[in-house]
Write a protein that holds these residues in place. Structure first.
Motif, PDB file in Angstrom:
ATOM      1  N   MET A   1      37.365  49.324  32.278  1.00  0.00           N
ATOM      2  CA  MET A   1      38.510  49.042  33.003  1.00  0.00           C
ATOM      3  C   MET A   1      39.038  47.562  33.168  1.00  0.00           C
ATOM      4  N   LYS A   2      40.383  47.196  33.039  1.00  0.00           N
ATOM      5  CA  LYS A   2      40.640  45.618  33.238  1.00  0.00           C
ATOM      6  C   LYS A   2      41.464  45.676  34.363  1.00  0.00           C
ATOM      7  N   LEU A   3      41.175  44.799  35.259  1.00  0.00           N
ATOM      8  CA  LEU A   3      42.196  44.541  36.412  1.00  0.00           C
ATOM      9  C   LEU A   3      42.899  43.157  36.405  1.00  0.00           C
ATOM     10  N   LEU A   4      44.107  43.126  36.632  1.00  0.00           N
ATOM     11  CA  LEU A   4      44.857  41.651  36.651  1.00  0.00           C
ATOM     12  C   LEU A   4      44.966  41.468  37.946  1.00  0.00           C
ATOM     13  N   LEU A   5      44.597  40.198  38.652  1.00  0.00           N
ATOM     14  CA  LEU A   5      44.174  39.889  39.769  1.00  0.00           C
ATOM     15  C   LEU A   5      45.209  38.755  39.862  1.00  0.00           C
ATOM     16  N   VAL A   6      46.377  38.742  40.847  1.00  0.00           N
ATOM     17  CA  VAL A   6      47.187  37.771  41.120  1.00  0.00           C
ATOM     18  C   VAL A   6      47.190  37.121  42.603  1.00  0.00           C
ATOM     19  N   GLU A   7      46.256  36.276  42.816  1.00  0.00           N
ATOM     20  CA  GLU A   7      46.042  35.701  44.039  1.00  0.00           C
ATOM     21  C   GLU A   7      45.615  34.354  44.101  1.00  0.00           C
ATOM     22  N   ASP A   8      46.455  33.470  44.813  1.00  0.00           N
ATOM     23  CA  ASP A   8      46.219  32.158  44.948  1.00  0.00           C
ATOM     24  C   ASP A   8      45.126  31.635  45.999  1.00  0.00           C
ATOM     25  N   ASP A   9      44.658  32.408  46.833  1.00  0.00           N
ATOM     26  CA  ASP A   9      43.916  32.081  47.802  1.00  0.00           C
ATOM     27  C   ASP A   9      42.239  32.401  46.913  1.00  0.00           C
ATOM     28  N   LEU A  10      41.765  31.293  46.640  1.00  0.00           N
ATOM     29  CA  LEU A  10      40.455  31.243  45.545  1.00  0.00           C
ATOM     30  C   LEU A  10      39.288  32.137  46.318  1.00  0.00           C
ATOM     31  N   THR A  11      39.199  31.745  47.624  1.00  0.00           N
ATOM     32  CA  THR A  11      38.352  32.757  48.375  1.00  0.00           C
ATOM     33  C   THR A  11      38.183  34.034  48.287  1.00  0.00           C
ATOM     34  N   ILE A  12      39.647  34.533  48.763  1.00  0.00           N
ATOM     35  CA  ILE A  12      39.972  36.213  48.321  1.00  0.00           C
ATOM     36  C   ILE A  12      39.599  36.480  47.083  1.00  0.00           C
ATOM     37  N   ALA A  13      40.042  35.682  46.057  1.00  0.00           N
ATOM     38  CA  ALA A  13      39.935  35.946  44.665  1.00  0.00           C
ATOM     39  C   ALA A  13      38.539  36.156  44.237  1.00  0.00           C
ATOM     40  N   ARG A  14      37.744  35.287  44.628  1.00  0.00           N
ATOM     41  CA  ARG A  14      36.356  35.458  44.179  1.00  0.00           C
ATOM     42  C   ARG A  14      35.670  36.524  45.045  1.00  0.00           C
ATOM     43  N   PHE A  15      36.143  36.955  46.055  1.00  0.00           N
ATOM     44  CA  PHE A  15      35.607  38.125  46.817  1.00  0.00           C
ATOM     45  C   PHE A  15      35.904  39.398  46.104  1.00  0.00           C
ATOM     46  N   ASN A  18      34.169  39.700  42.540  1.00  0.00           N
ATOM     47  CA  ASN A  18      32.645  40.092  42.551  1.00  0.00           C
ATOM     48  C   ASN A  18      32.657  41.294  42.658  1.00  0.00           C
ATOM     49  N   GLY A  19      33.378  42.033  43.802  1.00  0.00           N
ATOM     50  CA  GLY A  19      33.204  43.453  43.941  1.00  0.00           C
ATOM     51  C   GLY A  19      33.747  44.278  42.869  1.00  0.00           C
ATOM     52  N   PHE A  20      34.740  43.770  42.097  1.00  0.00           N
ATOM     53  CA  PHE A  20      35.297  44.718  40.846  1.00  0.00           C
ATOM     54  C   PHE A  20      34.254  44.714  39.826  1.00  0.00           C
ATOM     55  N   ARG A  21      33.718  43.463  39.698  1.00  0.00           N
ATOM     56  CA  ARG A  21      32.904  43.133  38.440  1.00  0.00           C
ATOM     57  C   ARG A  21      31.399  44.254  38.605  1.00  0.00           C
ATOM     58  N   GLU A  22      31.060  44.314  39.707  1.00  0.00           N
ATOM     59  CA  GLU A  22      29.798  45.158  40.090  1.00  0.00           C
ATOM     60  C   GLU A  22      30.006  46.693  39.738  1.00  0.00           C
ATOM     61  N   ASP A  23      31.561  47.154  40.008  1.00  0.00           N
ATOM     62  CA  ASP A  23      31.861  48.393  39.821  1.00  0.00           C
ATOM     63  C   ASP A  23      32.260  48.421  38.028  1.00  0.00           C
ATOM     64  N   GLY A  24      31.902  47.283  37.364  1.00  0.00           N
ATOM     65  CA  GLY A  24      32.235  47.684  36.133  1.00  0.00           C
ATOM     66  C   GLY A  24      33.648  47.097  35.351  1.00  0.00           C
ATOM     67  N   ALA A 110      38.887  52.006  46.780  1.00  0.00           N
ATOM     68  CA  ALA A 110      39.124  53.394  46.563  1.00  0.00           C
ATOM     69  C   ALA A 110      40.817  53.492  46.460  1.00  0.00           C
ATOM     70  N   ARG A 111      41.782  52.553  46.721  1.00  0.00           N
ATOM     71  CA  ARG A 111      42.931  52.783  46.609  1.00  0.00           C
ATOM     72  C   ARG A 111      43.336  52.420  44.943  1.00  0.00           C
ATOM     73  N   ILE A 112      42.535  51.567  44.386  1.00  0.00           N
ATOM     74  CA  ILE A 112      42.688  51.297  43.060  1.00  0.00           C
ATOM     75  C   ILE A 112      42.181  52.553  42.301  1.00  0.00           C
ATOM     76  N   GLN A 113      41.127  52.931  42.494  1.00  0.00           N
ATOM     77  CA  GLN A 113      40.435  54.148  41.852  1.00  0.00           C
ATOM     78  C   GLN A 113      41.373  55.274  42.050  1.00  0.00           C
ATOM     79  N   ALA A 114      42.214  55.389  43.066  1.00  0.00           N
ATOM     80  CA  ALA A 114      43.059  56.681  43.286  1.00  0.00           C
ATOM     81  C   ALA A 114      44.310  56.503  42.471  1.00  0.00           C
ATOM     82  N   LEU A 115      44.701  55.129  42.260  1.00  0.00           N
ATOM     83  CA  LEU A 115      45.787  54.761  41.369  1.00  0.00           C
ATOM     84  C   LEU A 115      45.497  55.136  39.880  1.00  0.00           C
ATOM     85  N   LEU A 116      44.256  54.635  39.543  1.00  0.00           N
ATOM     86  CA  LEU A 116      43.862  54.829  38.241  1.00  0.00           C
ATOM     87  C   LEU A 116      43.851  56.538  37.960  1.00  0.00           C
TER      88      LEU A 116
END
Length: 224
Positions: A1-15, A18-24, A110-116
């Motif tokens: 699965m490929k996720l596009l993340l558009v976020e200018d706060d780098l701390t939030i973006a890294r968080f 990392n979470g979605f990478r661990e989920d594959g 959970a919300r992303i998984q529900a959308l998918l």
């Protein structure tokens, strides 16, 4: 699965990365709205998480433009704007969900998984199969000859990619680009290690062997 993340706060973006990478997931992160338009045109994504306050092009304008260009991937707005009017405006712009900052990653996941799940094909079309090896995208299960096989997220993603391309030789570079969202040295052995782990689970105790190494070229899933 490929996720596009558009976020200018780098701390939030890294968080989130990392979470979605661990989920594959493979996560393509950009901080600018106009850059997001470019990457969305170049690469297909399964879903997008978009902030509203962005440089270059604000989030609402970005979503409207993505929809105008025919992008149908589910989009979740992630924003500090929390009023009812903000949420309604966001949903009417073409997004599918709205989550307010600060947020729990578990809820975002959970919300992303529900959308998918909503955008996945019917259950009968969600299964990939080769010989007696079956993968179900909806419940993320794998079995061979009726025996359940437990895979880690990255192993599952690799098997899904192989099953989508039966009989096709996939190079190490192709697998790196599909499963990881950052650049590796082409000489890295991460793909070899991952293939070895997957082979040990889907082939070791079964016949015929399905996952083959084509020396100097890549890997192929086929029933000889």
């Amino acid at each position: 699965m490929k996720l596009l993340l558009v976020e200018d706060d780098l701390t939030i973006a890294r968080f989130i990365q990392n979470g979605f990478r661990e989920d594959g997931f493979t996560v393509n992160h950009v901080a600018d709205g106009r850059d997001a338009l470019d990457i969305a045109e170049q690469t297909a994504h399964d879903a997008a998480v978009i902030d509203l306050m962005l440089p270059g092009l604000d989030g609402l304008s970005l979503i409207r433009e993505l929809r105008a260009r025919g992008q149908t991937m589910p989009i979740l707005i992630l924003s500090a704007r929390h009023s009812v009017d903000d949420r309604v405006t966001g949903l009417r712009s073409g997004s599918d969900d709205y989550l307010v900052k600060p947020f729990s990653f578990v809820e975002l996941q959970a919300r992303i998984q529900a959308l998918l799940r909503r955008t996945q094909p019917a259950a009968g079309c969600s299964r990939l199969q080769l010989a007696d090896l079956e993968l179900d995208r909806l419940d993320r299960s794998v079995q061979r000859a009726g025996t359940p096989i437990q895979l880690q997220p990255r192993e599952f993603a690799l098997l899904e990619y192989l099953l989508q391309n039966p009989g096709r030789i996939l190079s190490k570079t192709m697998i790196l680009e599909q499963l990881w969202d950052y650049q590796f040295d082409p000489q890295t052995n991460v793909v070899d290690v991952l293939v070895c782990r997957l082979r040990g689970k889907i082939d070791k105790d079964f016949e015929p062997k399905l996952l083959h190494t084509i020396r100097g070229v890549g890997y192929v899933l086929r029933a000889d």
